[in-house]
Structure formats: C-alpha cells, structure tokens
Design a protein around this motif. Structure first.
Motif, mmCIF file in Angstrom:
data_model
loop_
_atom_site.group_PDB
_atom_site.id
_atom_site.type_symbol
_atom_site.label_atom_id
_atom_site.label_comp_id
_atom_site.label_asym_id
_atom_site.label_seq_id
_atom_site.Cartn_x
_atom_site.Cartn_y
_atom_site.Cartn_z
ATOM 1 N N CYS A 31 46.860 40.906 42.876
ATOM 2 C CA CYS A 31 45.985 41.714 42.125
ATOM 3 C C CYS A 31 47.344 43.260 42.565
ATOM 4 C CB CYS A 31 44.880 42.500 42.695
ATOM 5 S SG CYS A 31 43.867 40.743 43.035
ATOM 6 N N SER A 95 48.850 42.910 34.100
ATOM 7 C CA SER A 95 47.900 42.983 35.036
ATOM 8 C C SER A 95 47.103 43.564 36.245
ATOM 9 C CB SER A 95 48.431 41.560 36.220
ATOM 10 O OG SER A 95 49.792 41.969 36.794
ATOM 11 N N ARG A 127 36.114 46.313 33.799
ATOM 12 C CA ARG A 127 35.591 45.367 35.343
ATOM 13 C C ARG A 127 34.369 46.107 35.439
ATOM 14 N NH1 ARG A 127 39.388 41.257 37.603
ATOM 15 N NH2 ARG A 127 41.386 42.171 36.129
ATOM 16 N N GLU A 151 35.681 42.665 45.286
ATOM 17 C CA GLU A 151 34.877 41.826 44.271
ATOM 18 C C GLU A 151 35.193 41.568 42.685
ATOM 19 O OE1 GLU A 151 30.857 42.401 45.537
ATOM 20 O OE2 GLU A 151 31.091 40.827 47.279
ATOM 21 N N ALA A 152 35.490 42.877 42.213
ATOM 22 C CA ALA A 152 35.235 43.403 40.705
ATOM 23 C C ALA A 152 36.982 42.772 40.452
ATOM 24 C CB ALA A 152 35.523 45.337 40.464
ATOM 25 N N LEU A 153 38.344 42.411 41.405
ATOM 26 C CA LEU A 153 39.654 42.567 41.646
ATOM 27 C C LEU A 153 39.788 40.062 41.689
ATOM 28 C CD1 LEU A 153 41.744 44.877 44.089
ATOM 29 C CD2 LEU A 153 41.844 44.645 40.784
ATOM 30 N N ASP A 154 38.194 39.786 42.199
ATOM 31 C CA ASP A 154 38.148 38.164 42.047
ATOM 32 C C ASP A 154 39.042 37.868 42.918
ATOM 33 O OD1 ASP A 154 36.580 38.098 39.479
ATOM 34 O OD2 ASP A 154 38.722 37.759 38.323
ATOM 35 N N ALA A 155 38.859 39.182 44.355
ATOM 36 C CA ALA A 155 39.904 38.670 45.613
ATOM 37 C C ALA A 155 38.583 38.968 46.549
ATOM 38 C CB ALA A 155 40.981 39.720 45.882
ATOM 39 N N ALA A 156 37.273 38.226 46.126
ATOM 40 C CA ALA A 156 36.347 38.151 46.999
ATOM 41 C C ALA A 156 36.064 37.798 48.659
ATOM 42 C CB ALA A 156 35.252 38.411 45.974
ATOM 43 N N ASN A 157 37.292 37.051 48.738
ATOM 44 C CA ASN A 157 37.993 35.923 49.282
ATOM 45 C C ASN A 157 38.395 36.678 50.647
ATOM 46 O OD1 ASN A 157 39.658 35.468 47.996
ATOM 47 N ND2 ASN A 157 39.817 33.595 48.490
#
Length: 195
Positions: A31, A95, A127, A151-157
């Motif tokens: 990201c 991106s 987002r 979480e907003a980056l879809d990297a919550a893990n």
C-alpha cells in the motif's frame, strides 16, 4: 555526544532492517501513501502541536509496517506534476493514496474524536474512517489512528510494531532542531509542547 551518536547508529540500523523487510514484499502487495496529514479541526491552535506530533509519529509507525510504503516528496511531486509517466509510475499513481485526518475534542467530554479519509492520488473514490479515544493521550490516539488507517488500506491484518520511545524522541528532537535552524520556530514550538 557519544550517547547521541549511539542512538543515531541504532536508528540507522533499525531503518536498514525495516527497509530489508519491506524489500521482500512484492510491489503489488504494498500500500502506497503519497501524503500523510494530521490537522486540528478546532478553532485556535490548541491541538496543532498534538496534530504535528501525531503526523510525525504515525509516519514512523506506518513505515514499520512491511507492506506500507510512504512516498518521498520528490516522487509524489513527479507523480502529481508530470503529464507523461512511465508504466510503473502510472500504476503507482493509480494506487497511491493521500491520507488526511482531522482531530477535535468533543464538547464537555474528555474525548478526542478523529475522522479521516484516504483519497487516491490519481482520483477516484474516497475511503473514510472515524473514531473516538476516551482521553487525549498521544499514545492511544496514535494507536487508534494507525489501526483505522490500516483497516481503510485493507491492511488490517498488518500490525504496527511499537517503536523505541528513546529513538522516536531523538528523531523528534532532530525534527524540532531542523525547524528552528530553518527559521520556522513557530512550527517547532507546538511540536515540542506535544512531545
């Protein structure tokens, strides 16, 4: 002076380790953050120092996440300013995200609220995220913001590994000294107060 030199060497060594870890993450699995901004949404300057400190500390936190990369200013200017970009830069522009977050206190409560948005550098849908922290504690706000941004980056893990407070304090001091040396002490004062 010797202790300061040792601290700088440790900071540099950690940066090298972090860069080596990031280099193992494929480009399409990363990201990219083009600009990270934290600002006060209150009238006056009461939260300016906190916002500046959080912006600095969040950049440190996000830089330690292996699949998150913060673009340097020159690269960002090239992506946003040039009309003709290479294929890699076009993909990066599509991106990369601007991250902007505002802080405010809730009236009559000991709660700090934040809201933010991630906007693609090349345009597109935003987002958003928001949250509240029970006390205006820099550490707790920092953790909450990092969590919501990931979480907003879809990297919550992904997990933000806490940095060494002594190294961060030394880096913050370098930033304050830089601002003072370049005739911008007005920006250094709120940062020093928050630190």
């Amino acid at each position: 002076l010797e202790a300061n030199g040792r601290s700088n060497a440790l900071t540099f060594a950690q940066a090298v380790v972090d860069a080596a870890i990031k280099s193992r993450v494929p480009a399409d699995g990363s990201c990219y953050i083009g600009l990270l901004g934290v600002r006060s949404e209150e009238p006056g300057r009461t939260l300016d120092g906190l916002a500046q400190a959080l912006q600095f500390l969040l950049a440190c936190d996000l830089n330690r996440v292996p699949n998150v990369r913060l673009l340097d200013r020159d690269h960002l200017e090239r992506l946003t300013g040039e009309k003709i970009l290479s294929g890699i830069d076009q993909t990066l522009k599509a991106s990369a995200l601007f991250v902007d977050c505002g802080l405010r206190r809730l009236p009559g409560k000991d709660i700090l609220a934040f809201r933010g948005e991630l906007r693609p550098v090349g345009g597109g849908s935003k987002r958003s995220f928001e949250g509240e922290v029970p006390t205006p504690n820099v550490h707790r706000v920092r953790q909450a913001l990092a969590k919501h941004i990931l979480e907003a980056l879809d990297a919550a893990n992904s997990e933000v590994v806490p940095g060494d407070p002594n190294q961060e304090a030394a880096a913050l001091l370098v930033r304050i000294r830089h601002l003072i040396a370049h005739s911008t002490p007005g920006e250094a004062v709120p940062l020093a107060e928050a630190a």
